[in-house]
Structure formats: structure tokens, C-alpha cells
Design an enzyme around this catalytic site. Sequence first.
Site, PDB file in Angstrom:
ATOM      1  CE  LYS A 180      -1.396   2.735   3.027  1.00 27.16           C
ATOM      2  NZ  LYS A 180      -1.065   3.932   2.232  1.00 27.16           N
ATOM      3  CD  GLU A 256      12.692   4.867   8.823  1.00 21.43           C
ATOM      4  OE1 GLU A 256      12.204   5.688   9.653  1.00 21.43           O
ATOM      5  OE2 GLU A 256      13.004   5.152   7.669  1.00 21.43           O
ATOM      6  CB  CYS A 290      13.499   8.822   8.184  1.00 26.12           C
ATOM      7  SG  CYS A 290      11.869   8.631   7.512  1.00 26.12           S
ATOM      8  CD  GLU A 387      11.096  12.491  11.312  1.00 22.65           C
ATOM      9  OE1 GLU A 387       9.988  12.111  11.725  1.00 22.65           O
ATOM     10  OE2 GLU A 387      11.727  11.900  10.427  1.00 22.65           O
TER      11      GLU A 387
HETATM   12  C1  SIN Z   1      14.496   7.874   4.673  1.00 21.75           C
HETATM   13  O1  SIN Z   1      15.240   8.506   5.391  1.00 21.75           O
HETATM   14  O2  SIN Z   1      13.298   8.060   4.696  1.00 21.75           O
HETATM   15  C2  SIN Z   1      15.112   6.883   3.730  1.00 21.75           C
HETATM   16  C3  SIN Z   1      16.407   7.378   3.322  1.00 21.75           C
HETATM   17  C4  SIN Z   1      17.269   6.406   2.575  1.00 21.75           C
HETATM   18  O3  SIN Z   1      16.910   5.260   2.332  1.00 21.75           O
HETATM   19  O4  SIN Z   1      18.357   6.814   2.229  1.00 21.75           O
END
Ligand code: SIN
Length: 455
Positions: A180, A256, A290, A387
Amino acid sequence: MHLDNPGLLKTRAFIGGVWTDAAAGDQFPVLDPATGVVVDSVADARASDALAAVNAAAAAQASWAATPPRKRARMLEAWHSLIRANESDLAIIMTREQGKPNAEAIGEIRYGAEYVKWFAAEALRVYGETIPPATSNTRIVTIRQPVGVVAAITPWNFPMAMIARKVAPALAAGCTVVCKPAEDTPLSALALAALAEDAGFPAGVFNVLPTSRPAEVGSVLTSSPIVRKLSFTGSTEIGKLLMRQSADTVKRISLELGGNAPFIVFDDADLEAAVTGAMQAKFRNAGQTCICANRIFVHRPVHDEFAKSLAARVGELVVGDGSKTGVQIGPLINGDALEKVDHLVSSAVSAGARVVTGGRRHELGKTFYEPTVIADVAPDWDLATEEVFGPVATLIPFESESDVISMANDTRYGLAAYFYSRDVARAWRVAEALEYGMVGINTGTISNPAAPFGG
Ligand code: SIN
């Protein structure tokens, strides 16, 4: 949108090897964040479509698990080759729905394709173990079996690579998948499914469910006893909800849930290299990653010099529609994202932070924000604890190694961290003291298919 391979622009769900409208016939619009214009409308899957996808994956599971690993690997290799052969079109689609500059989109396609290639090879190496028995007439052998149907819920910031990172290992291991994708970026996921179909994966092995109703579809995926594993990348709040919902069926889960990466510059660092690393770790995807450098801690003796060099580089960044040549920073994904960044920066400024460059909505309007360097931020302000997910480099001065380690670890996040130092003893000491899953030493780029990714 002009594509060399127009067959990549799919607007229906991919369920059991069939391109299908949502059962209720609904569609939802996909917007270009640079212009606000509708790129296309796609099937809006609901609970019944999610059930159909889960059943299709379940029907394909036994024969996919029994498919010899070499055959699975060959299909993954074919998928990889097709992704690379169609990278220009995939990048065009990605830029239109996600906003990242075209050159970065091509970079993401290549990066994501590397996961497919890597796990094609890993399909052949699903080794078990032999364990010394207690008696002479027995042997203990373990083998690895596919867990079964996997649900992959993927984010909008890397519309292709995060699918590749979740789906390629599952397929390599002999699991079937229901994916999804985020509602902002379904077209990249559907284009990948089109290439998976061309690569020869059997019907039902890889299913894609676009939807504007993530809660409805997500709850089918989490409550289904057929789904054995859930992999999710997204917010902490949604991750906790999915975890709770998955408890009743005791699923395996991989989450994650974002980061608040410290990026530490010690006074013994190569400052020019540290500035380059900060540019990479902070401004990739307009700061919407992220693993972004969310808090840049700079040792007091080199603070002003670092801030000046960083601001000079940041001030040169070209902002605009990612489909235009030379653009380095695209729009933020939507109005809410812009509001959040704007609010975090203005609150910090009201509290006494100093804008070194940028610090405002961009004159292009829409969801564009100026690449920003902001200094004299206190570590407990929202700008440093949340964040940011925008092109804002937040500088916090520090006095000593022990102070910066406690400030860096003072967060509930633990995904990624970075630091720059030329002292080898410090490098080992600090790397181990940082409570993070991934630590980049003298580098701003840590993502790699060969490395584990997680906090
Ligand atoms: C992420 O930070 O959302 C993924 C970044 C990556 O895979 O380099």
C-alpha cells in the site's frame, strides 16, 4: 506527461496480476506538489479491494515459496534490468507526484534498483545451520522458510526506493507481497508493478493497492490472519497504531518511524568536508528524509566559520519545479508540510534564534520554502526536538564531547547520527556512545543496500 514507455503510467490497482478498478469504482487525484495541478486520478482501493489483494497474495504464496531460489533471483534480476532501462520515465513520474528534482529522482531509482539487485543475489544465500547434537545418532538442522504474505506500507518521500527495500527481500525469501503506497505517490508504485509484471513475477506475487483511505485499507492488512508480516515506514503515531492493530494476529513487524539525527562537527574536523556532508545529509529531498541531519551540533571554536561556509553553500541552492533543469530543491510534499516547517522556524525565531540565511516561505509560493540555516537554537526547542522534514539546517553550539553526546542522545528517536572528527580514538568512542542504529563517520551519506537500515 510524456513518457518513452507510456505503459508505465498505470492508474488502476494491481491485484492478482490484473489491473483493476476499485470495487466501488472510486478514484482519487494525484497532485503535482510544484504546481498543485492534478497529474492523474487513480483507483481508490477500499477494504474489499484490500481483502482481494490479500487473498490473491495468499493464493500465490505456496507456489512462490516452492519456486527455486535461482528462478526467483532471475526474476528479480530481470526486474532490476527493467527498472534501470526505464529509469528516465520512472524519474519523470516520481518528480511529478513527489516533487524532488529530476536528477535526484534518477538517483533514487538507481539507489532503489540496487536493493533489487542485492536481494536477487541474497535469494541464493538463504542458508540454514547445523548445530552439534547431544547424542551421536541425531543431527540438528535449521532451515529458513518464507514467513508468508507480507504487507508493505510505504512512504511518499522515497516512492520507489522504500518499496524496493521492503519488497525485494520479501520476494527473494519466497514471500508474496501486498503493497500500500502513500496516497501522495501511488504512480511510482504502480509503474514498479508494471515492470514486475514484465519481469515475469507470477500473478498475485506482488500486489499494489493505491488508496486515499489508508486507515481503512491498513486495518484490513493488520487484522488479517493471512498477513504474517507487516513492514511500515512512516510516522511514530501511525506505527504505534499499526503495532497495536497487529497484536491480535501476532504479526512479525518491522517499523521505521522517523528520526531526529544529530550531525556533530568537532573542532578537529575537516570543516570543508563537514560542510559538504551537512549539505548531503540535510538538503537531500528538500530535507524530507528520516535520516536527515535534524540537529547540527557545532563545537564552539569552529561554530561561526562552519555557519558561514554552510550558509554560503545553502544560499546558492536553486529552488523550483523539480522537472526544470538545474533545480536542486523542490517543493515540500503538501500544504501541511509547509505549515509545519514555517511554524517551527518562526517559533524558534520568536524565541531568539538567528536566521543566517533563508527562514521564510519561498517567493515561488505554493509549498516552496527557502533553504535555511538557523543558529543559536536551544536543544529543547521544538525545532530541535521534532522532525522538521524541510530544508532547514538547525545549528546548536556545544562546548565538550560529553555535553554533545548527552544532547545528541536526548531524544526518543534512534535512527541515524553523523559526526565529523579527524581523531581516530574519538571516532570509535563517539560512534559507540551515540545511541543510534546507523552512525556516519566523516560522511553525510549512509544509505546502502549492503548495510542494515534501522534504529
Ligand atoms: C528515509 O530517510 O526516509 C530513507 C532514506 C534512505 O533510504 O536513504
